[in-house]
Write a protein that holds these residues in place. Sequence first.
Motif, mmCIF file in Angstrom:
data_model
loop_
_atom_site.group_PDB
_atom_site.id
_atom_site.type_symbol
_atom_site.label_atom_id
_atom_site.label_comp_id
_atom_site.label_asym_id
_atom_site.label_seq_id
_atom_site.Cartn_x
_atom_site.Cartn_y
_atom_site.Cartn_z
ATOM 1 N N TYR A 125 0.840 -1.198 0.000
ATOM 2 C CA TYR A 125 0.000 0.000 0.000
ATOM 3 C C TYR A 125 0.878 1.252 0.000
ATOM 4 O O TYR A 125 1.913 1.291 0.657
ATOM 5 C CB TYR A 125 -0.864 0.051 1.264
ATOM 6 N N TYR A 180 0.291 5.285 1.012
ATOM 7 C CA TYR A 180 -0.589 6.254 1.632
ATOM 8 C C TYR A 180 0.064 7.637 1.563
ATOM 9 O O TYR A 180 1.282 7.771 1.547
ATOM 10 C CB TYR A 180 -0.810 5.928 3.117
ATOM 11 N N ASN A 192 -9.042 -13.492 9.847
ATOM 12 C CA ASN A 192 -10.047 -12.586 9.300
ATOM 13 C C ASN A 192 -9.528 -11.169 9.174
ATOM 14 O O ASN A 192 -10.259 -10.264 8.865
ATOM 15 C CB ASN A 192 -11.323 -12.611 10.149
ATOM 16 N N GLN A 250 -1.537 -4.588 8.601
ATOM 17 C CA GLN A 250 -0.652 -3.792 7.760
ATOM 18 C C GLN A 250 0.498 -3.265 8.600
ATOM 19 O O GLN A 250 0.290 -2.700 9.666
ATOM 20 C CB GLN A 250 -1.418 -2.625 7.128
ATOM 21 N N PHE A 267 -9.224 -0.592 14.601
ATOM 22 C CA PHE A 267 -7.858 -0.653 15.109
ATOM 23 C C PHE A 267 -7.491 0.679 15.744
ATOM 24 O O PHE A 267 -8.066 1.725 15.422
ATOM 25 C CB PHE A 267 -6.870 -0.922 13.961
ATOM 26 N N LEU A 289 0.733 -0.813 15.333
ATOM 27 C CA LEU A 289 -0.570 -1.297 15.746
ATOM 28 C C LEU A 289 -0.602 -1.502 17.256
ATOM 29 O O LEU A 289 0.228 -2.218 17.805
ATOM 30 C CB LEU A 289 -0.895 -2.605 15.040
ATOM 31 N N THR A 316 -11.793 -7.541 15.526
ATOM 32 C CA THR A 316 -12.205 -8.150 14.261
ATOM 33 C C THR A 316 -13.341 -9.126 14.500
ATOM 34 O O THR A 316 -13.319 -10.256 14.028
ATOM 35 C CB THR A 316 -11.021 -8.873 13.598
ATOM 36 N N SER A 317 -14.352 -8.702 15.221
ATOM 37 C CA SER A 317 -15.607 -9.420 15.455
ATOM 38 C C SER A 317 -15.517 -10.546 16.460
ATOM 39 O O SER A 317 -16.427 -11.367 16.533
ATOM 40 C CB SER A 317 -16.203 -9.960 14.141
ATOM 41 N N ASN A 338 -14.022 -6.056 5.336
ATOM 42 C CA ASN A 338 -12.721 -6.722 5.395
ATOM 43 C C ASN A 338 -12.003 -6.707 4.046
ATOM 44 O O ASN A 338 -11.503 -7.727 3.573
ATOM 45 C CB ASN A 338 -12.886 -8.160 5.877
ATOM 46 N N THR A 339 -11.971 -5.527 3.445
ATOM 47 C CA THR A 339 -11.310 -5.381 2.152
ATOM 48 C C THR A 339 -9.827 -5.073 2.287
ATOM 49 O O THR A 339 -9.097 -5.131 1.307
ATOM 50 C CB THR A 339 -11.949 -4.226 1.358
ATOM 51 N N GLY A 340 -9.390 -4.705 3.486
ATOM 52 C CA GLY A 340 -8.025 -4.256 3.678
ATOM 53 C C GLY A 340 -7.855 -2.771 3.402
ATOM 54 O O GLY A 340 -6.760 -2.230 3.543
ATOM 55 N N LEU A 346 -8.106 0.675 4.642
ATOM 56 C CA LEU A 346 -8.218 1.304 5.945
ATOM 57 C C LEU A 346 -8.627 2.759 5.816
ATOM 58 O O LEU A 346 -8.117 3.494 4.964
ATOM 59 C CB LEU A 346 -6.885 1.212 6.694
#
Lengths: 117, 114
Positions: free
Chosen positions: A33, A35, A102, A106, B34, B46, B51-52, B98-100, B102
């Motif tokens: 990615y 950004y 799930n 990143q 997050f 992070l 995540t559910s 949940n496509t990634g 952000l």
Amino acid sequence: EAGVVQSPRYKIIEKKQPVAFWCNPISGHNTLYWYRQNLGQGPELLIRYENEEAVDDSQLPKDRFSAERLKGVDSTLKIQPAELGDSAVYLCASSSRSWDSNYNEQFFGPGTRLTVL
Amino acid sequence: AQSVTQLDSHVSVSEGTPVLLRCNYSSSYSPSLFWYVQHPNKGLQLLLKYTSAATLVKGINGFEAEFKKSETSFHLTKPSAHMSDAAEYFCVGDLSGNTGKLIFGQGTTLQVKP
């Protein structure tokens, strides 16, 4: 394990000049990615690669920005020509595809701080 | 529209007192949420993720966050602030299934006074 590597860390250029940023993701990470983070704001996605394919470039200003990820590893983001409003921090991140998870975390690099004069 | 809103741009606490950084989200899907921390001239790190699974999530350095669907909130807390906690904090969401992809909030600057 080495993290995401970006270079250069800082770049100062005059407007209308070209500039390029380089990113080396974490080994084995297939998703990459780019950004852009403007001062005082959160990062915004420019482009996402799955291996060498750009799967989401909807936020990339295509008139002056381009990116490539040859061989699905390193990536380069280019601006030509740069404008004053391009001054920002450009962040690279990578993640790995894990089908039993799930979410794929990143991992971010330290960024390249671009100043356009 | 999918969005993440951090309610405070700047929070100041004294060392040893509790920390509360507030975050609300808007999403048509079940979100993944997050918290990231960014120290000066360092990469985003992070802190924790939802995540559910369990709605109370524990992260690194003593931070926690609770997902409250009824309030569309995901506030970050820590019982006792340390000087090293001073940094920029971002609430982040994967809000489109949940496509990634952000979506970052605007960020909250945490100041810790001695």
